[in-house]
Design an enzyme around this catalytic site. Structure first.
Site, mmCIF file in Angstrom:
data_model
loop_
_atom_site.group_PDB
_atom_site.id
_atom_site.type_symbol
_atom_site.label_atom_id
_atom_site.label_comp_id
_atom_site.label_asym_id
_atom_site.label_seq_id
_atom_site.Cartn_x
_atom_site.Cartn_y
_atom_site.Cartn_z
ATOM 1 N N GLY A 41 0.854 -1.004 0.099
ATOM 2 C CA GLY A 41 -0.041 -0.056 -0.182
ATOM 3 C C GLY A 41 0.932 1.230 0.041
ATOM 4 N N GLY A 43 -0.352 4.169 0.128
ATOM 5 C CA GLY A 43 -1.315 5.410 0.697
ATOM 6 C C GLY A 43 -0.532 6.191 1.915
ATOM 7 N N PHE A 44 -1.250 6.771 2.966
ATOM 8 C CA PHE A 44 -0.452 7.686 3.734
ATOM 9 C C PHE A 44 0.238 6.852 4.716
ATOM 10 C CE2 PHE A 44 -4.024 10.375 2.706
ATOM 11 C CZ PHE A 44 -3.447 11.715 2.627
ATOM 12 N N GLY A 45 -0.159 5.623 4.866
ATOM 13 C CA GLY A 45 0.594 4.814 6.132
ATOM 14 C C GLY A 45 1.760 4.073 5.324
ATOM 15 N N ALA A 96 -5.833 10.385 7.942
ATOM 16 C CA ALA A 96 -4.601 10.454 7.533
ATOM 17 C C ALA A 96 -3.393 10.778 8.513
ATOM 18 C CB ALA A 96 -4.578 11.622 6.169
ATOM 19 N N GLU A 152 -18.405 17.835 3.567
ATOM 20 C CA GLU A 152 -17.521 18.574 2.559
ATOM 21 C C GLU A 152 -18.158 18.481 1.112
ATOM 22 O OE1 GLU A 152 -13.582 17.128 3.196
ATOM 23 O OE2 GLU A 152 -13.122 18.742 4.679
ATOM 24 N N ASP A 167 -5.785 2.683 8.303
ATOM 25 C CA ASP A 167 -7.263 2.680 8.642
ATOM 26 C C ASP A 167 -7.499 0.945 8.706
ATOM 27 O OD1 ASP A 167 -7.792 4.875 7.649
ATOM 28 O OD2 ASP A 167 -8.918 4.619 5.720
HETATM 29 C C1 FAD Z 1 -13.088 10.991 0.461
HETATM 30 C C2 FAD Z 1 -12.385 10.499 1.707
HETATM 31 C C3 FAD Z 1 -12.208 12.081 2.142
HETATM 32 C C4 FAD Z 1 -11.312 11.933 3.385
HETATM 33 N N1 FAD Z 1 -11.005 12.963 4.216
HETATM 34 C C5 FAD Z 1 -10.104 12.997 5.023
HETATM 35 C C6 FAD Z 1 -9.629 14.015 5.855
HETATM 36 O O1 FAD Z 1 -10.202 15.472 5.465
HETATM 37 N N2 FAD Z 1 -8.928 13.874 6.721
HETATM 38 C C7 FAD Z 1 -8.088 12.856 7.176
HETATM 39 O O2 FAD Z 1 -7.424 12.878 7.820
HETATM 40 N N3 FAD Z 1 -8.708 11.803 6.533
HETATM 41 C C8 FAD Z 1 -9.713 11.567 5.419
HETATM 42 N N4 FAD Z 1 -9.775 10.500 4.890
HETATM 43 C C9 FAD Z 1 -9.210 9.420 5.440
HETATM 44 C C10 FAD Z 1 -7.561 8.956 4.965
HETATM 45 O O3 FAD Z 1 -7.912 9.204 3.571
HETATM 46 C C11 FAD Z 1 -7.519 7.576 5.083
HETATM 47 O O4 FAD Z 1 -7.513 7.493 6.747
HETATM 48 C C12 FAD Z 1 -6.082 7.445 4.843
HETATM 49 O O5 FAD Z 1 -6.075 7.494 3.446
HETATM 50 C C13 FAD Z 1 -5.681 6.002 5.385
HETATM 51 O O6 FAD Z 1 -4.202 5.731 4.892
HETATM 52 P P1 FAD Z 1 -4.097 4.220 4.491
HETATM 53 O O7 FAD Z 1 -2.392 4.321 4.227
HETATM 54 O O8 FAD Z 1 -4.343 3.369 5.836
HETATM 55 O O9 FAD Z 1 -4.778 3.665 3.353
HETATM 56 P P2 FAD Z 1 -4.612 4.408 2.032
HETATM 57 O O10 FAD Z 1 -4.226 6.007 1.903
HETATM 58 O O11 FAD Z 1 -6.285 4.119 1.455
HETATM 59 O O12 FAD Z 1 -3.761 3.510 0.971
HETATM 60 C C14 FAD Z 1 -3.824 2.298 0.819
HETATM 61 C C15 FAD Z 1 -3.142 1.743 -0.481
HETATM 62 O O13 FAD Z 1 -3.292 0.336 -0.586
HETATM 63 C C16 FAD Z 1 -3.255 0.006 -1.745
HETATM 64 N N5 FAD Z 1 -3.992 -1.502 -1.820
HETATM 65 C C17 FAD Z 1 -5.128 -1.824 -1.403
HETATM 66 N N6 FAD Z 1 -4.866 -3.206 -1.301
HETATM 67 C C18 FAD Z 1 -4.052 -3.563 -2.094
HETATM 68 C C19 FAD Z 1 -3.776 -4.838 -2.439
HETATM 69 N N7 FAD Z 1 -4.524 -5.954 -2.224
HETATM 70 N N8 FAD Z 1 -2.593 -5.012 -3.197
HETATM 71 C C20 FAD Z 1 -1.869 -3.914 -3.497
HETATM 72 N N9 FAD Z 1 -2.364 -2.551 -3.036
HETATM 73 C C21 FAD Z 1 -3.481 -2.259 -2.413
HETATM 74 C C22 FAD Z 1 -4.263 0.747 -2.485
HETATM 75 O O14 FAD Z 1 -4.130 1.105 -3.930
HETATM 76 C C23 FAD Z 1 -3.810 2.223 -1.737
HETATM 77 O O15 FAD Z 1 -2.968 3.007 -2.590
HETATM 78 C C24 FAD Z 1 -10.737 10.567 3.897
HETATM 79 C C25 FAD Z 1 -10.812 9.624 2.943
HETATM 80 C C26 FAD Z 1 -11.851 9.469 1.881
HETATM 81 C C27 FAD Z 1 -12.114 8.183 0.979
#
Ligand code: FAD
Length: 433
Positions: free
Chosen positions: A16, A18-20, A320, A175, A305
């Protein structure tokens, strides 16, 4: 396979970008590890601004940054574009298609997906705000509804086409509802002078008693009042039971017309979490130890998440800042373990929350110092922080450019209908009959 890692330094796989995941990788860059980052997309997505892509304020490119470009300076990091299908914690292997890659340490940061709470009709017909393509499609859909309304044979059809319902009164729903109301009531009328866009209906449906449940009461009230001044109908204590594609049905049997339903009512863990060992909590989140590792697999970390833990009697948030901090912590634990050091248990530092209501209006509840701000000052703080956190220099420039165009000229930067299946205007004519 080219991606098999053969060396003596430990291999850390991060699932992943994403942010994490991205923050975990950044803390391992330049260190004595082979880092393999896997994502099914080749970009990092800044999800908090997706609603702006869906309402035409920002172009999709401004909220996504190519992973390879972000990491190209670091020789110990490689990126694999692929979908991880399973994780075998006993054999220490992840599977991407037919290929298996072994790890010494694993960081699972696969994030979450929309939770439709098992309502199949909503899943089939509603839009959600999770992916980049989905946000682009939603903008096209909204603009197509407006085009179709120009050709509606009567006022009834016109009003139905322009009825939008947002489900979920958290930050994402609020929003989106505010931005959509502004687009329909304040921006698009310049392009559609003959269309009665003031009759376009935007409603927000919230199951609970208040909008923005995690905010202080004064800010909740400010948000509700401001949405209402934008022309949004706020319905509290209301649960959606069904959606036929043009009719929303509520739990009490009542209903309302909605040509478009946007579902922002919650998230659940990515399906990859199901295959991980250990306890799962609400929404399929994975229970982790104090250092963010799986209780029986200290070399496997679950962050962002996907991770579940409690602090001061509350579950960790799915935000995030939590994902960023947990990603950094997992990387620090891995580094410390390899250096024979101990690391303090993870503790989330909550900086507060923000939500934008419209151009120049927002609410912000900050923790240190403990301030509640609303209106223009909150909006300026939001703008500054989002520019700061937006990943990639080019993205910041694109966002600044689009926002300058939007805010100074009361515009929406992107007004293109991108039809992936057929010629956009053909669809408009066929549906308008
Ligand atoms: C519309 C929206 C608005 C938001 N607004 C806010 C806000 O204003 N403030 C805030 O703090 N938070 C906000 N959030 C929440 C925040 O975006 C999430 O908490 C954050 O992105 C979580 O980070 P993460 O790294 O856990 O997952 P993510 O950022 O979701 O990253 C997960 C990554 O894993 C990849 N992935 C998933 N499964 C697989 C797999 N099986 N194989 C390969 N790759 C995979 C995905 O492609 C993705 O790139 C919002 C979320 C959304 C959807």
């Amino acid at each position: 396979m080219a991606d098999k890692v053969q060396s003596k330094v430990p291999t850390v796989i991060v699932i992943g970008a994403g942010f994490g995941g991205l923050n975990a990788v950044r803390f391992l860059c330049g260190q004595d590890f082979n880092v393999v980052l896997v994502d099914r997309h080749n970009y990092h997505l800044f999800q908090p601004l997706l609603y702006q892509v869906a309402t035409g304020a920002l172009e999709a490119q401004a909220v996504a940054a190519p992973v390879r470009q972000l990491l190209r300076r670091w020789r110990n990091v490689r990126f694999i574009l692929g979908h991880v299908e399973s994780v075998d914690c006993v054999a220490r292997v992840i599977k991407i298609g037919d290929e298996a890659i072994t790890y010494d340490y694993l960081v699972v940061a696969a994030g979450s997906v929309t939770n439709f709470f098992g309502i199949a009709s909503v899943m089939n017909h509603a839009h959600d705000l999770k992916g980049l393509c989905g946000a682009d499609d939603l903008r096209s859909h909204i603009l197509r509804m407006v085009e179709m309304a120009t050709q509606a044979p009567d006022a009834d059809r016109h009003n139905k086409l322009l009825s939008f319902v947002v489900v979920g009164g958290g930050a994402t729903g609020v929003e989106f509802a505010g931005a959509l109301a502004e687009l329909l009531h304040r921006i698009l009328p310049k392009d559609f002078p003959d269309l009665a866009l003031h009759r376009a209906q935007v409603s927000i449906i919230q199951a609970g008693e208040y909008l923005l449940p995690s905010f202080p009461r004064t800010l909740q009230e400010y948000a509700r009042q401001h949405l209402e001044t934008l022309g949004v109908t706020v319905r509290l204590n209301t649960r959606v039971r069904d959606y036929t594609g043009d009719q929303v049905v509520f739990q009490d049997g009542s209903g309302m017309y909605a040509s478009t339903l946007i579902w922002a009512a919650g998230v659940q863990a990515e399906s990859l979490a199901r295959g991980l060992p250990g306890n799962k909590q609400r929404g399929g989140r994975v229970m982790v130890s104090a250092d963010l590792s799986l209780p029986d697999y200290p070399e496997v970390f679950v962050i962002g998440d996907l991770a579940y833990g409690e602090q001061d009697g509350h579950p960790w948030p799915q935000t995030a800042p939590f994902a960023i901090q947990s990603g950094r912590h997992a990387a620090c634990v891995i580094r410390a373990r390899c250096a024979g050091r101990r690391v303090a248990r993870f503790r989330f530092r909550d900086q507060g929350a923000m939500a934008v209501l419209s151009r120049f209006r927002a609410v912000a509840s900050l923790r240190r110092p403990a301030w509640n701000i609303q209106g223009f000052p909150a909006w300026v703080s939001w703008l500054f922080l989002h520019l700061l956190y937006l990943v990639g220099f080019r993205n910041r420039i694109l966002a600044l450019f689009d926002w300058g165009f939007d805010y100074l000229g009361n515009n929406a930067a992107v007004r293109l209908i991108m039809d992936r299946t057929s010629h956009g205007i053909t669809v408009v004519h066929r549906d308008a009959k």
